[in-house]
Write an enzyme that holds these catalytic residues in place. Structure first.
Site, PDB file in Angstrom:
ATOM      1  N   ARG A 108       0.836  -1.198   0.000  1.00 11.83           N
ATOM      2  CA  ARG A 108       0.000   0.000   0.000  1.00 11.83           C
ATOM      3  C   ARG A 108       0.874   1.252   0.000  1.00 11.83           C
ATOM      4  O   ARG A 108       1.707   1.434   0.865  1.00 11.83           O
ATOM      5  CB  ARG A 108      -0.921   0.002   1.232  1.00 11.83           C
ATOM      6  N   GLY A 110      -0.756   4.391  -0.815  1.00 15.51           N
ATOM      7  CA  GLY A 110      -1.629   5.535  -0.574  1.00 15.51           C
ATOM      8  C   GLY A 110      -3.048   5.140  -0.217  1.00 15.51           C
ATOM      9  O   GLY A 110      -3.762   5.867   0.449  1.00 15.51           O
ATOM     10  N   HIS A 112      -5.612   4.565  -2.336  1.00 18.17           N
ATOM     11  CA  HIS A 112      -6.678   5.011  -3.233  1.00 18.17           C
ATOM     12  C   HIS A 112      -7.132   3.939  -4.214  1.00 18.17           C
ATOM     13  O   HIS A 112      -7.934   4.222  -5.093  1.00 18.17           O
ATOM     14  CB  HIS A 112      -6.238   6.258  -4.008  1.00 18.17           C
ATOM     15  N   CYS A 174      -5.905  14.712  -7.386  1.00 14.00           N
ATOM     16  CA  CYS A 174      -6.206  14.440  -5.977  1.00 14.00           C
ATOM     17  C   CYS A 174      -4.902  14.389  -5.189  1.00 14.00           C
ATOM     18  O   CYS A 174      -4.065  13.509  -5.426  1.00 14.00           O
ATOM     19  CB  CYS A 174      -6.958  13.127  -5.834  1.00 14.00           C
ATOM     20  N   GLY A 181       1.466   3.749  -6.418  1.00 16.94           N
ATOM     21  CA  GLY A 181       0.371   3.165  -7.179  1.00 16.94           C
ATOM     22  C   GLY A 181      -0.034   4.004  -8.368  1.00 16.94           C
ATOM     23  O   GLY A 181      -0.316   3.480  -9.447  1.00 16.94           O
ATOM     24  N   ASN A 480      -5.908   2.088 -13.026  1.00 17.23           N
ATOM     25  CA  ASN A 480      -5.959   2.847 -11.771  1.00 17.23           C
ATOM     26  C   ASN A 480      -7.376   3.126 -11.292  1.00 17.23           C
ATOM     27  O   ASN A 480      -7.565   3.596 -10.172  1.00 17.23           O
ATOM     28  CB  ASN A 480      -5.182   4.160 -11.902  1.00 17.23           C
ATOM     29  N   TYR A 481      -8.387   2.841 -12.127  1.00 13.36           N
ATOM     30  CA  TYR A 481      -9.767   2.841 -11.662  1.00 13.36           C
ATOM     31  C   TYR A 481     -10.162   1.386 -11.406  1.00 13.36           C
ATOM     32  O   TYR A 481     -11.088   0.846 -11.994  1.00 13.36           O
ATOM     33  CB  TYR A 481     -10.701   3.454 -12.705  1.00 13.36           C
TER      34      TYR A 481
END
Length: 552
Positions: A108, A110, A112, A174, A181, A480-481
């Protein structure tokens, strides 16, 4: 249930809990012993390794959970160990000791990842949380930077600004997104049409591979370096840092945010946006938000009803002054009706704050806040559009959204520099021929299974409804989505076939090369998750993982 059966059941439950607890303690002790054997002092180990018994365990686990669906949930498993490395050597040894204790590793940087796969799993796992590794070194002279994986985009932008107001970097809007990531999954932001994707501006990397070696671009080789620039770093190793090429930004940029509802010509504006957003001057990026809203009636008479409608919001960054922007938009996109009052001139760093929804009095040091927005339940999906959606198609989509009332769409234009780069230059294949990317978005705060089922049903229904208007064979998606609806992998005997289902959608023909790289650098499939790149042959670790799940 009879009293004798109840006694036996309770006895079994006590034994199960005792054995599970004892086994977890044994795993923790073995892991710590392994780290100690790697010459890590006990004083260091106690500061970076946490078991569920540690009072700080839950606060560390929850600190970077960005999706409330996976926050304090009784239905998702927690790691048996959390490691929070402060040195690169800690990461290398954590990889080795996770292997030696036959556990899975989740990474991990971040939090998101929309499906939470960096901090949840069906089987026992170690979570490697990179938040302590967040140093940023800016070289103004050669306009580059080394950024560790645990840094956030906000921290990166702030550090660039502190060194030079003439430099910036093309990445996400953001500020709490983790660098590791974001970059390894492709990365994009509001300067993609001018400078390309985030991965198009990566020069080097540092990576821990499966045998614990720390590699840079030269020692990992061009195949691996290619793979981690958009193919997802977590399939190939642990990203420690990226070296990035900074870009020059003008002294003055211009921002606008224009809203239109259906009775304000919103549909015609969207029609025209589709035809110009990916072809207009590369200095201009215009994002489009499509949201169902309820407009309160201005009629105060008894029984007056509110109106449900669609709001189209055009949000733009222009790398130049407002005069040139006005001339450009009024010529190419007259349906928007942009006015001088809509245009706000500012510095690049102030535009970063504005895109992150801060007001115009906010100091850039707000970008150093790693906490982010209040935690919501959420679900995201993605699509790519290759041909303009006709007006009647848009009207039917808008009516569908109004009838559902919750799910929204985000249209991000492509074209420009990022579309000039061949689709096999990086694993990210969605280049030329794409007009815009769609993000499906729904957030909610209501508790309970029924609420979650309703919201998930809405976004999935809208995704299905959009089928005629989006890419086909494959229906493309953005890594990334992250979206587990499009396929998952349990790493069993059919892992390659299952991996291909989602892999083709994320990577198109680049998936085959990613599999070859994966098979070369991690043949036993140690670095794996629910949507990782599979190996060419079934890993012996698949069988071991199944056995370990039965143990817990």
């Amino acid at each position: 249930m009879s009293s004798s059966c109840l006694v036996l059941f309770l006895h079994f439950l006590i034994l199960f809990r005792f054995s599970s607890s004892s086994h977890a303690s044994s795993v923790y002790d073995s892991f710590v012993s392994c780290l100690a054997s790697k010459s890590i002092a006990q004083s260091e180990i106690s500061k970076i390794v946490y078991s569920p018994k540690n009072s700080s365990f839950n606060s560390i686990l929850q600190a970077y959970i960005r999706n409330r669906r996976f926050f304090n949930s009784s239905t998702t498993s927690k790691p048996v160990i959390i490691v929070t490395p402060t040195k690169e050597s800690h990461v290398a040894n954590a990889v080795l000791c996770t292997k030696e204790t036959n556990l899975q590793l989740k990474i991990r940087s971040g939090g998101h990842d929309y499906e939470g796969i960096s901090y949840i799993s069906d089987g026992p796992f170690v979570m490697l949380d990179m938040f302590n590794l967040r140093s940023i070194s800016i070289n103004v002279k050669d306009e580059t930077a080394w950024v560790q994986a645990g840094a956030t985009l906000g921290e990166l932008y702030y550090n660039i600004w502190m060194k030079s107001e003439a430099l910036g970097f093309p990445a996400g809007v953001c500020p709490t997104v983790g660098v590791g990531g974001h970059v390894s999954g492709g990365g994009y932001g509001n300067m993609l049409r001018k400078f390309g994707l985030t991965i198009d501006n990566v020069l080097d990397a540092r990576l821990v591979e499966v045998n614990g070696r720390i590699l840079d671009r030269k020692t990992m080789g061009e195949d691996v370096f290619w793979a981690i620039k958009g193919g997802g770093g977590a399939s190939f190793g642990v990203i420690l840092a990226f070296k990035i090429q900074l870009v020059r930004v003008p002294e003055t940029v211009t921002y606008f945010r224009v809203e239109r509802v259906l009775d304000q010509n919103a549909t015609d504006s969207v029609v025209q946006w589709q035809n110009v957003a990916n072809k207009i001057d590369n200095d201009l990026f215009m994002r489009l938000l499509i949201q169902p809203i309820t407009v309160k009636s201005k009629n105060k008479a008894k029984g007056a009803k509110n109106t449900k409608t669609i709001r189209a919001t055009f949000i733009a960054l222009f790398l130049g002054d407002s005069s040139r922007l006005m001339s450009l938009v009024n010529k190419e996109f007259p349906a928007l009706g942009l006015t001088k009052q809509d245009c706000l001139q500012m510095s690049w760093i102030d535009s970063v704050l504005r895109w992150a929804n801060f007001d115009n009095t906010t100091n850039p040091n707000a970008l150093l806040d790693r906490k982010g927005d209040p935690l919501n339940f959420l679900k995201r999906k993605s699509d790519y559009v290759q041909e303009p959606i006709p007006k009647d198609g848009l009207e039917s989509i808008f009516q569908k959204m109004i009838s559902m009332g919750k799910a929204g769409l985000v249209f991000n234009p492509y074209g420009g520099r990022m579309a000039e780069i061949p689709e096999d230059e990086t694993p990210f294949p969605h280049r030329a021929g794409i007009l815009f990317k769609i993000q499906y978005s729904v957030n909610w705060n209501e508790l309970g299974v029924a609420a979650e089922k309703d919201y998930l049903s809405q976004i999935r229904d809208l995704y299905s409804f959009m089928t005629p208007y989006v890419s086909k064979n494959p229906r493309q998606a953005y890594l990334n989505y992250r979206d587990l609806d499009i396929g998952t992998n349990n790493q069993g005997p059919q892992s390659l076939e299952k991996g291909r289902i989602y892999g083709i959608k994320y990577f198109k023909n680049n998936f085959n090369r990613l599999v070859k790289v994966k098979s070369m650098v991690d043949p036993q499939n140690f670095f794996r998750n629910e949507q990782s790149i599979p190996t060419q042959t079934h890993s012996i670790h698949a069988q071991g993982a199944m056995k370990r799940r039965k143990m817990f």
